[in-house]
Scaffold this active site. Structure first.
Site, mmCIF file in Angstrom:
data_model
loop_
_atom_site.group_PDB
_atom_site.id
_atom_site.type_symbol
_atom_site.label_atom_id
_atom_site.label_comp_id
_atom_site.label_asym_id
_atom_site.label_seq_id
_atom_site.Cartn_x
_atom_site.Cartn_y
_atom_site.Cartn_z
ATOM 1 N N GLU A 156 3.559 7.613 -11.301
ATOM 2 C CA GLU A 156 3.339 6.550 -10.305
ATOM 3 C C GLU A 156 1.839 6.315 -10.153
ATOM 4 O O GLU A 156 1.071 7.255 -9.910
ATOM 5 C CB GLU A 156 3.936 6.913 -8.946
ATOM 6 N N GLY A 169 -1.019 5.023 -7.898
ATOM 7 C CA GLY A 169 -1.190 4.850 -6.460
ATOM 8 C C GLY A 169 -0.509 5.991 -5.729
ATOM 9 O O GLY A 169 0.711 5.993 -5.540
ATOM 10 N N GLY A 196 -1.586 6.969 -2.685
ATOM 11 C CA GLY A 196 -1.590 6.597 -1.267
ATOM 12 C C GLY A 196 -2.742 7.247 -0.522
ATOM 13 O O GLY A 196 -3.336 8.223 -0.977
ATOM 14 N N ASP A 238 -8.689 5.459 -13.060
ATOM 15 C CA ASP A 238 -8.498 4.029 -12.826
ATOM 16 C C ASP A 238 -7.337 3.546 -13.689
ATOM 17 O O ASP A 238 -7.357 3.708 -14.910
ATOM 18 C CB ASP A 238 -9.806 3.308 -13.200
ATOM 19 N N ASP A 296 2.157 1.166 -8.165
ATOM 20 C CA ASP A 296 1.915 0.902 -6.738
ATOM 21 C C ASP A 296 0.439 1.206 -6.477
ATOM 22 O O ASP A 296 0.096 1.900 -5.527
ATOM 23 C CB ASP A 296 2.845 1.792 -5.886
ATOM 24 N N HIS A 336 -2.807 -3.303 -7.168
ATOM 25 C CA HIS A 336 -2.110 -4.589 -6.990
ATOM 26 C C HIS A 336 -2.984 -5.784 -7.362
ATOM 27 O O HIS A 336 -2.642 -6.929 -7.051
ATOM 28 C CB HIS A 336 -1.525 -4.729 -5.577
HETATM 29 C C1 LIG Z 1 -0.279 1.390 -1.620
HETATM 30 S S1 LIG Z 1 -1.161 2.867 -1.939
HETATM 31 C C2 LIG Z 1 0.046 3.826 -2.788
HETATM 32 C C3 LIG Z 1 1.145 4.298 -1.891
HETATM 33 C C4 LIG Z 1 2.098 5.323 -2.480
HETATM 34 N N1 LIG Z 1 2.571 4.990 -3.790
HETATM 35 C C5 LIG Z 1 3.283 5.445 -1.539
HETATM 36 O O1 LIG Z 1 4.349 4.857 -1.790
HETATM 37 O O2 LIG Z 1 3.119 6.142 -0.529
HETATM 38 C C6 LIG Z 1 -2.236 2.352 -3.213
HETATM 39 C C7 LIG Z 1 -3.127 3.444 -3.770
HETATM 40 O O3 LIG Z 1 -3.665 2.964 -5.008
HETATM 41 C C8 LIG Z 1 -4.957 3.484 -5.181
HETATM 42 N N2 LIG Z 1 -5.697 2.627 -6.115
HETATM 43 C C9 LIG Z 1 -6.404 1.492 -5.858
HETATM 44 N N3 LIG Z 1 -6.956 1.004 -6.982
HETATM 45 C C10 LIG Z 1 -6.580 1.832 -7.998
HETATM 46 C C11 LIG Z 1 -6.834 1.861 -9.396
HETATM 47 N N4 LIG Z 1 -7.573 0.925 -9.998
HETATM 48 N N5 LIG Z 1 -6.303 2.877 -10.125
HETATM 49 C C12 LIG Z 1 -5.541 3.834 -9.525
HETATM 50 N N6 LIG Z 1 -5.273 3.858 -8.193
HETATM 51 C C13 LIG Z 1 -5.775 2.875 -7.432
HETATM 52 C C14 LIG Z 1 -5.532 3.512 -3.765
HETATM 53 O O4 LIG Z 1 -6.565 4.465 -3.657
HETATM 54 C C15 LIG Z 1 -4.325 3.827 -2.904
HETATM 55 O O5 LIG Z 1 -4.284 5.193 -2.554
#
Ligand SMILES: C[S@@+](CC[C@H](N)C(=O)[O-])C[C@H]1O[C@@H](n2cnc3c(N)ncnc32)[C@H](O)[C@@H]1O
Length: 375
Positions: A189, A191, A193, A239, A262, A265
């Site tokens: 997954e 993201g 969170g 990333d 997730d 986005h």
């Molecule tokens: C909506 S949260 C994820 C929530 C989690 N999947 C849940 O259901 O509880 C989005 C996460 O994506 C991470 N994120 C943002 N940009 C990203 C990137 N380019 N690569 C990986 N993670 C990223 C953020 O740091 C954040 O913690």
């Protein structure tokens, strides 16, 4: 290697008694017992539903001997390890092989025929009861090795995530992920969170661990995440749009069966991640993308006007619907279809969620002599 030990036990638990015995002795009885009990503790939710302070002693029977392991519940939390300290309140005795299959085998193969529970502390729950006070704790520990289906909406709420309540994704996840529940799959997954807060996040990874009880779960986040990793959960920082990072991720995880996006986005990230990961998904695998509302929002590279623009995530995924039918396009015989066309066997759209299925898309079109061809 700890991770390999868990994977070996999961794989063996889907096989016969001999394979399970061989895996237990290869891993070491003490270590294998710790892996199983760790799993039962994690499925028992003892932190939320704290019962009385108590010790539950497990005796896992193998070749006429008992391998001991103790779970201790106190005001400070739940720990487990070799037997030590106070006398246990209860002993659970069960065949090692049967418990291994109960914890990591397919749900339909779970049994408790050899299980015996001995209550050492018979203090009752109340004056009007004959049930020992520690019985609820023992019950919660053991139900993790019994046949029962967890409702994903309920799990989402329990782990404090927004896949039910803000969004309503869990019904679709149940539909698409239920066939994987009894299989030793790899799920990634993007993201975890909690965004920049290193101490927050991981709820969805814990939910997947519970729902997919034989899976290895990998979480990826651009931010550092502490305290997320646990048995069967691995947290990596990176990333999602960086293909070099994704290559190293796949070296660690092996080819995934399930990928969930997730993460940021951002449309460009969603498309870049899909472009790298989907071809590397196992045949028969499934790829799910959440929060597709951002496809309509300029701040995320989306558009509410150019709905078929392939640089937006929805524009990109809608074009994949034509990939499913690429064999029907009236193109010259020497036309070479894109590799992706041959791999997309299904695509589903729900509110803000898309699910793409991978396989061999080569059913063929109608034969040249079919009357419909001349209509
Ligand atoms: C909506 S949260 C994820 C929530 C989690 N999947 C849940 O259901 O509880 C989005 C996460 O994506 C991470 N994120 C943002 N940009 C990203 C990137 N380019 N690569 C990986 N993670 C990223 C953020 O740091 C954040 O913690």
């Amino acid at each position: 290697m700890a991770k390999n030990d868990v994977a070996m036990l999961i794989s063996a638990a889907g096989g016969d008694d001999l394979s399970i015995s061989v895996a237990i002795s290869h891993i070491g009885e003490g270590r294998a017992a710790a892996i199983l009990i760790d799993e039962l503790v994690s499925r028992a939710d003892l932190r939320e539903q704290a019962g009385p302070a108590c010790c539950v002693h497990f005796e896992l029977l193998v070749a006429g001997r008992a391998v001991p392991h103790m779970v201790r519940v106190s005001g400070d939390g739940v720990t487990h390890g070799p037997r030590s300290g106070p006398e246990p309140d209860a002993t659970v005795r069960q065949d090692f092989v049967e418990l291994t299959r109960g914890v990591f085998g397919p749900a339909a193969a779970r049994t408790s025929r050899t299980r015996q529970i001995i209550w050492h502390n018979t203090d009752p729950i109340s004056d009007h009861s004959e049930v020992p006070r520690v019985a609820p704790t023992v019950h919660r520990l053991l139900r993790g090795a019994e046949m029962r289906a967890d409702d994903l909406g309920e799990l989402s709420l329990r782990f404090g995530i927004d896949k039910w309540g803000l969004h309503y994704y869990t019904q679709h996840y149940e539909r698409h992920l239920s066939p994987w529940r009894d299989r030793p799959v790899v799920l990634i997954e993007f993201g975890i969170g909690g965004f920049d807060n290193a101490e927050r996040g991981g709820g969805s990874l814990r939910m997947w661990k519970r729902f997919l009880h034989r899976a290895q779960i990998y979480g990826v986040d651009i931010a550092r995440k502490n305290n997320v990793a646990e048995q069967r959960i691995y947290a990596l920082q990176g990333d999602q749009s960086d293909h070099r990072f994704l290559e190293s991720l796949l070296k660690e995880s092996g080819p995934p069966d399930i990928v969930i996006d997730d993460g940021s986005h951002q449309c460009a990230d969603v498309i870049a991640t899909f472009g790298y990961m989907f071809p590397r998904l196992q045949p028969g695998g499934v790829y799910l993308v959440e929060d597709l509302q951002t496809s309509y929002w300029p701040a995320y590279g989306g558009s509410s006007v150019q709905l078929s623009d392939r640089t937006t995530s929805m524009g990109f995924f809608k074009a994949l619907a034509d990939s499913v039918n690429y064999e029907e396009l009236m193109v010259p015989d020497d036309h070479v279809p894109a590799e992706l066309d041959r791999q997309v066997t299904g695509i589903h759209f729900y509110h803000n969620l898309s699910v793409i299925e991978k396989g061999t898309n080569a059913e063929g079109t109608l034969p040249p002599w079919h009357p419909a061809r001349f209509a």
